[in-house]
Scaffold this active site. Structure first.
Site, short mmCIF file in Angstrom:
data_model
loop_
_atom_site.label_atom_id
_atom_site.label_comp_id
_atom_site.label_asym_id
_atom_site.label_seq_id
_atom_site.Cartn_x
_atom_site.Cartn_y
_atom_site.Cartn_z
N SER A 13 -38.00 -9.22 -19.26
CA SER A 13 -39.40 -8.27 -19.07
C SER A 13 -39.37 -7.53 -17.96
O SER A 13 -38.20 -7.40 -17.16
CB SER A 13 -40.33 -9.59 -18.58
OG SER A 13 -39.96 -10.33 -17.51
N ASP A 34 -31.32 -14.03 -18.69
CA ASP A 34 -32.45 -14.34 -18.03
C ASP A 34 -32.80 -15.90 -17.39
O ASP A 34 -32.04 -16.61 -18.18
CB ASP A 34 -33.75 -13.90 -18.87
CG ASP A 34 -35.17 -13.76 -18.03
OD1 ASP A 34 -35.28 -12.64 -17.75
OD2 ASP A 34 -35.72 -14.74 -17.76
N ASP A 60 -29.04 -18.30 -14.83
CA ASP A 60 -29.64 -18.21 -13.56
C ASP A 60 -28.31 -17.71 -12.51
O ASP A 60 -27.37 -18.22 -12.42
CB ASP A 60 -29.85 -19.86 -13.06
CG ASP A 60 -30.57 -19.64 -11.68
OD1 ASP A 60 -30.35 -18.59 -11.05
OD2 ASP A 60 -30.91 -20.91 -11.21
N ASN A 87 -30.37 -6.46 -12.55
CA ASN A 87 -31.79 -6.45 -12.14
C ASN A 87 -32.53 -7.74 -11.76
O ASN A 87 -33.42 -7.48 -11.03
CB ASN A 87 -32.33 -5.74 -13.39
CG ASN A 87 -33.64 -6.05 -13.61
OD1 ASN A 87 -34.67 -5.14 -12.87
ND2 ASN A 87 -34.51 -6.78 -14.11
N TYR A 152 -35.89 -10.05 1.76
CA TYR A 152 -35.75 -9.36 0.49
C TYR A 152 -35.19 -8.03 1.01
O TYR A 152 -34.26 -7.54 0.20
CB TYR A 152 -37.30 -9.12 -0.11
CG TYR A 152 -37.43 -8.21 -1.41
CD1 TYR A 152 -36.85 -8.73 -2.55
CD2 TYR A 152 -37.76 -6.94 -1.31
CE1 TYR A 152 -36.67 -7.94 -3.67
CE2 TYR A 152 -37.68 -6.15 -2.48
CZ TYR A 152 -37.17 -6.68 -3.59
OH TYR A 152 -37.19 -5.78 -4.69
N LYS A 156 -31.52 -6.53 -0.66
CA LYS A 156 -31.41 -5.30 -1.03
C LYS A 156 -30.61 -4.21 -0.49
O LYS A 156 -30.07 -3.64 -1.07
CB LYS A 156 -32.79 -4.82 -1.45
CG LYS A 156 -33.43 -5.56 -2.62
CD LYS A 156 -32.76 -5.69 -3.89
CE LYS A 156 -33.61 -6.26 -4.98
NZ LYS A 156 -32.86 -6.09 -6.43
#
Length: 247
Positions: A13, A34, A60, A87, A152, A156
């Site tokens: 998604s 996913d 996972d 992703n 986060y 990243k």
């Protein structure tokens, strides 16, 4: 792309879903990794109904054994994977002094270590094939970090650094490694953050020169280019897809 097998993590998604559909439309065989096996299966079935070739694999990305098993399943069912799109990710906002050790490790494990493990699991197949493409989905927050996202943004930022190192290390094998930091993209995750009042939708659109939210298809188009033959002279780069925003 008809001879290529791609793995897209978090591919059921949002941005991942858009990338999975685009690569399949371009002719690649797509393995959708996913956390939700049902969502992965449904996304793969949708692609197959549209004429593409895809499988859904419950993985996972914090579980290295599951990653290795998933890659072997892909090799057995679709062939040697030579395209990897990392992703899968998670955003949790917390004031820095309220961030627990568990929350910090969760952000690093999913967003950074998961990318490391997927790359390490797939790269031997790319080396054997003498060709490979890795695209790591990073974040525009790396270049204009908001408060409350220490874990986060740190993770990243690590993805961007990892991308550059891998690009240098594996270029001699015909493998390119690039990252895409998406801008303000209309995804379920973004809508959740908006609904919880963490960001203002109208304000974000007003800050975007093209005057709209991005779509998963915008990121998918950039990904499709970076994994193509034509992008073979591009590696170690960060391609911002952000509607013209500097930050």
């Amino acid at each position: 792309m008809s001879a290529r097998t791609a793995i897209v993590t978090g591919g059921a998604s949002g941005i991942g879903g858009g990338i999975s559909r685009r690569l399949a439309a371009d002719g690649a065989q797509v393995a959708i990794f996913d956390l939700s096996g049902d969502a992965a299966k449904a996304a793969a079935e949708s692609i197959e109904k549209a004429g593409g070739r895809a499988i859904g694999v419950p993985v996972d990305v914090v579980d290295r054994a599951a990653i290795d098993a998933g890659v072997e399943e892909v090799r057995a069912r679709l062939g040697q994977p030579t395209i990897l799109v990392n992703n899968a990710g998670l955003t949790v906002e917390n004031a820095f002094l309220e961030t627990t050790a568990a929350a910090w490790h969760q952000m690093i494990s999913i967003n950074l270590t998961g990318t490391f493990d997927c790359c390490q699991a797939v790269l031997p197949h790319m080396i054997e094939a003498g060709w490979g493409r890795i695209v790591n989905i990073s974040s525009s927050s790396v270049y204009g970090p908001p408060p409350g996202l220490a874990g986060y943004v740190a993770a990243k930022s690590g993805v961007v650094g990892l991308t550059k190192v891998l690009a240098l290390e594996f270029a001699k094998h015909g493998i390119t490694v690039n990252s895409i930091p998406p801008g303000f993209i209309d995804t379920p995750m973004t809508r959740d953050v908006v609904d919880r009042g963490f960001i203002d939708l109208d304000q974000q659109i007003a800050k975007t020169p093209v005057g709209r939210m991005g779509r998963p298809e915008d990121i998918a188009a950039a990904t499709a280019f970076l994994v193509s033959e034509e992008a073979g002279y591009i590696t170690g780069q960060s391609l911002g897809v952000n509607g013209g925003r500097i930050i």
